[in-house]
Write a protein that holds these residues in place. Structure first.
Motif, PDB file in Angstrom:
ATOM      1  N   ALA A 268       0.816  -1.216   0.000  1.00 19.77           N
ATOM      2  CA  ALA A 268       0.000   0.000   0.000  1.00 19.77           C
ATOM      3  C   ALA A 268       0.849   1.266   0.000  1.00 19.77           C
ATOM      4  CB  ALA A 268      -0.928   0.007   1.213  1.00 19.77           C
ATOM      5  N   GLY A 269       2.101   1.181   0.350  1.00 25.81           N
ATOM      6  CA  GLY A 269       2.977   2.341   0.328  1.00 25.81           C
ATOM      7  C   GLY A 269       3.088   3.051   1.659  1.00 25.81           C
ATOM      8  N   THR A 270       1.991   3.170   2.403  1.00 26.47           N
ATOM      9  CA  THR A 270       2.028   3.892   3.675  1.00 26.47           C
ATOM     10  C   THR A 270       1.964   2.954   4.872  1.00 26.47           C
ATOM     11  OG1 THR A 270      -0.365   4.168   3.589  1.00 26.47           O
ATOM     12  CG2 THR A 270       0.974   5.958   2.688  1.00 26.47           C
ATOM     13  N   ALA A 271       1.487   1.743   4.682  1.00 26.89           N
ATOM     14  CA  ALA A 271       1.364   0.792   5.791  1.00 26.89           C
ATOM     15  C   ALA A 271       2.709   0.119   6.041  1.00 26.89           C
ATOM     16  CB  ALA A 271       0.303  -0.254   5.459  1.00 26.89           C
ATOM     17  N   THR A 272       2.790  -0.622   7.126  1.00 29.27           N
ATOM     18  CA  THR A 272       4.014  -1.367   7.394  1.00 29.27           C
ATOM     19  C   THR A 272       4.157  -2.477   6.360  1.00 29.27           C
ATOM     20  OG1 THR A 272       2.839  -2.818   8.918  1.00 29.27           O
ATOM     21  CG2 THR A 272       3.954  -0.902   9.864  1.00 29.27           C
ATOM     22  N   ILE A 273       5.380  -2.868   6.115  1.00 30.73           N
ATOM     23  CA  ILE A 273       5.673  -3.838   5.069  1.00 30.73           C
ATOM     24  C   ILE A 273       5.815  -5.225   5.707  1.00 30.73           C
ATOM     25  CG2 ILE A 273       7.340  -4.517   3.308  1.00 30.73           C
ATOM     26  CD1 ILE A 273       8.038  -1.585   2.971  1.00 30.73           C
ATOM     27  N   ASN A 274       5.081  -6.212   5.176  1.00 28.64           N
ATOM     28  CA  ASN A 274       5.236  -7.577   5.681  1.00 28.64           C
ATOM     29  C   ASN A 274       6.300  -8.307   4.874  1.00 28.64           C
ATOM     30  OD1 ASN A 274       4.096  -8.620   3.336  1.00 28.64           O
ATOM     31  ND2 ASN A 274       2.021  -8.612   4.176  1.00 28.64           N
ATOM     32  N   ALA A 275       6.535  -9.574   5.191  1.00 30.09           N
ATOM     33  CA  ALA A 275       7.617 -10.338   4.571  1.00 30.09           C
ATOM     34  C   ALA A 275       7.396 -10.517   3.069  1.00 30.09           C
ATOM     35  CB  ALA A 275       7.753 -11.692   5.244  1.00 30.09           C
ATOM     36  N   ALA A 276       6.180 -10.780   2.662  1.00 31.83           N
ATOM     37  CA  ALA A 276       5.906 -10.985   1.237  1.00 31.83           C
ATOM     38  C   ALA A 276       6.162  -9.700   0.452  1.00 31.83           C
ATOM     39  CB  ALA A 276       4.463 -11.449   1.031  1.00 31.83           C
ATOM     40  N   GLN A 277       5.772  -8.578   1.022  1.00 32.33           N
ATOM     41  CA  GLN A 277       5.998  -7.299   0.347  1.00 32.33           C
ATOM     42  C   GLN A 277       7.488  -6.994   0.274  1.00 32.33           C
ATOM     43  OE1 GLN A 277       3.660  -4.857   2.883  1.00 32.33           O
ATOM     44  NE2 GLN A 277       1.716  -5.360   1.881  1.00 32.33           N
ATOM     45  N   SER A 278       8.184  -7.306   1.343  1.00 35.42           N
ATOM     46  CA  SER A 278       9.626  -7.085   1.368  1.00 35.42           C
ATOM     47  C   SER A 278      10.315  -7.929   0.302  1.00 35.42           C
ATOM     48  CB  SER A 278      10.174  -7.415   2.750  1.00 35.42           C
ATOM     49  OG  SER A 278      11.568  -7.268   2.766  1.00 35.42           O
ATOM     50  N   GLN A 279       9.923  -9.185   0.180  1.00 32.11           N
ATOM     51  CA  GLN A 279      10.507 -10.056  -0.834  1.00 32.11           C
ATOM     52  C   GLN A 279      10.195  -9.554  -2.247  1.00 32.11           C
ATOM     53  OE1 GLN A 279      12.647 -12.595  -0.526  1.00 32.11           O
ATOM     54  NE2 GLN A 279      12.698 -12.091   1.656  1.00 32.11           N
ATOM     55  N   MET A 280       8.994  -9.020  -2.442  1.00 29.56           N
ATOM     56  CA  MET A 280       8.619  -8.482  -3.749  1.00 29.56           C
ATOM     57  C   MET A 280       9.484  -7.272  -4.092  1.00 29.56           C
ATOM     58  SD  MET A 280       6.851  -8.571  -6.502  1.00 29.56           S
ATOM     59  CE  MET A 280       5.438  -9.619  -6.266  1.00 29.56           C
ATOM     60  N   LEU A 281       9.709  -6.390  -3.141  1.00 28.82           N
ATOM     61  CA  LEU A 281      10.556  -5.220  -3.398  1.00 28.82           C
ATOM     62  C   LEU A 281      11.985  -5.638  -3.725  1.00 28.82           C
ATOM     63  CD1 LEU A 281       9.259  -2.811  -0.632  1.00 28.82           C
ATOM     64  CD2 LEU A 281       8.957  -2.577  -3.093  1.00 28.82           C
ATOM     65  N   ILE A 282      12.492  -6.604  -2.992  1.00 29.60           N
ATOM     66  CA  ILE A 282      13.845  -7.107  -3.260  1.00 29.60           C
ATOM     67  C   ILE A 282      13.906  -7.720  -4.652  1.00 29.60           C
ATOM     68  CG2 ILE A 282      15.525  -8.868  -2.580  1.00 29.60           C
ATOM     69  CD1 ILE A 282      14.653  -8.297   0.340  1.00 29.60           C
ATOM     70  N   ALA A 283      12.898  -8.499  -4.992  1.00 27.11           N
ATOM     71  CA  ALA A 283      12.877  -9.137  -6.316  1.00 27.11           C
ATOM     72  C   ALA A 283      12.824  -8.090  -7.418  1.00 27.11           C
ATOM     73  CB  ALA A 283      11.684 -10.082  -6.414  1.00 27.11           C
ATOM     74  N   ILE A 284      12.033  -7.055  -7.220  1.00 30.24           N
ATOM     75  CA  ILE A 284      11.938  -6.007  -8.240  1.00 30.24           C
ATOM     76  C   ILE A 284      13.294  -5.340  -8.443  1.00 30.24           C
ATOM     77  CG2 ILE A 284      10.994  -3.712  -8.715  1.00 30.24           C
ATOM     78  CD1 ILE A 284       8.366  -4.705  -7.471  1.00 30.24           C
ATOM     79  N   TYR A 285      13.974  -5.024  -7.360  1.00 24.43           N
ATOM     80  CA  TYR A 285      15.249  -4.326  -7.485  1.00 24.43           C
ATOM     81  C   TYR A 285      16.352  -5.231  -8.005  1.00 24.43           C
ATOM     82  CZ  TYR A 285      13.553  -0.090  -5.347  1.00 24.43           C
ATOM     83  OH  TYR A 285      12.873   1.072  -5.113  1.00 24.43           O
ATOM     84  N   ILE A 286      16.351  -6.486  -7.651  1.00 20.19           N
ATOM     85  CA  ILE A 286      17.415  -7.384  -8.111  1.00 20.19           C
ATOM     86  C   ILE A 286      17.095  -7.933  -9.498  1.00 20.19           C
ATOM     87  CG2 ILE A 286      18.579  -9.578  -7.670  1.00 20.19           C
ATOM     88  CD1 ILE A 286      18.362  -8.923  -4.682  1.00 20.19           C
ATOM     89  N   ILE A 287      15.947  -8.570  -9.630  1.00 18.44           N
ATOM     90  CA  ILE A 287      15.586  -9.183 -10.905  1.00 18.44           C
ATOM     91  C   ILE A 287      15.393  -8.111 -11.980  1.00 18.44           C
ATOM     92  CG2 ILE A 287      13.916 -10.668 -12.090  1.00 18.44           C
ATOM     93  CD1 ILE A 287      15.576 -12.101  -9.948  1.00 18.44           C
ATOM     94  N   GLY A 288      14.807  -6.991 -11.611  1.00 17.32           N
ATOM     95  CA  GLY A 288      14.622  -5.901 -12.572  1.00 17.32           C
ATOM     96  C   GLY A 288      15.941  -5.402 -13.122  1.00 17.32           C
ATOM     97  N   ASN A 289      16.932  -5.243 -12.258  1.00 12.36           N
ATOM     98  CA  ASN A 289      18.250  -4.796 -12.715  1.00 12.36           C
ATOM     99  C   ASN A 289      18.930  -5.844 -13.584  1.00 12.36           C
ATOM    100  OD1 ASN A 289      18.642  -2.155 -11.764  1.00 12.36           O
ATOM    101  ND2 ASN A 289      18.834  -2.932  -9.687  1.00 12.36           N
ATOM    102  N   ILE A 290      18.794  -7.098 -13.216  1.00 15.60           N
ATOM    103  CA  ILE A 290      19.397  -8.161 -14.027  1.00 15.60           C
ATOM    104  C   ILE A 290      18.780  -8.170 -15.419  1.00 15.60           C
ATOM    105  CG2 ILE A 290      19.565 -10.676 -14.275  1.00 15.60           C
ATOM    106  CD1 ILE A 290      19.884 -10.778 -11.195  1.00 15.60           C
ATOM    107  N   ILE A 291      17.465  -8.031 -15.497  1.00 16.30           N
ATOM    108  CA  ILE A 291      16.797  -8.009 -16.804  1.00 16.30           C
ATOM    109  C   ILE A 291      17.223  -6.780 -17.604  1.00 16.30           C
ATOM    110  CG2 ILE A 291      14.550  -7.738 -17.927  1.00 16.30           C
ATOM    111  CD1 ILE A 291      13.411  -9.504 -15.652  1.00 16.30           C
TER     112      ILE A 291
END
Length: 70
Positions: free
Chosen positions: A7-30
């Motif tokens: 949601a952007g303003t709420a606290t981040i849970n583990a799934a959201q954290s993993q998604m952000l990490i994946a976006i930054y890592i996998i996105g850069n690799i692509i």
């Protein structure tokens, strides 16, 4: 990101954290992979001398035509 409830303003849970990490890592690799593929097909360095030679020939022809008409 909305698939994991980000949601952007709420606290981040583990799934959201993993998604952000994946976006930054996998996105850069692509992105870098795409850039690498484009650089494999980059040919300007090979044809640059020919382009410069043709431009100089055109300039000389234009200069000769201008001088002949004057």
């Amino acid at each position: 990101m909305s698939l994991v409830g980000f949601a952007g303003t709420a606290t981040i849970n583990a799934a959201q954290s993993q998604m952000l990490i994946a976006i930054y890592i996998i996105g850069n690799i692509i992105a870098w992979g795409g850039i690498g593929v484009l650089l494999i097909f980059y040919k300007l360095d090979k044809i640059y001398p020919r382009i410069i030679t043709e431009m100089k020939q055109r300039e000389a022809a234009e200069a000769a035509k201008t001088t002949a008409n004057a």
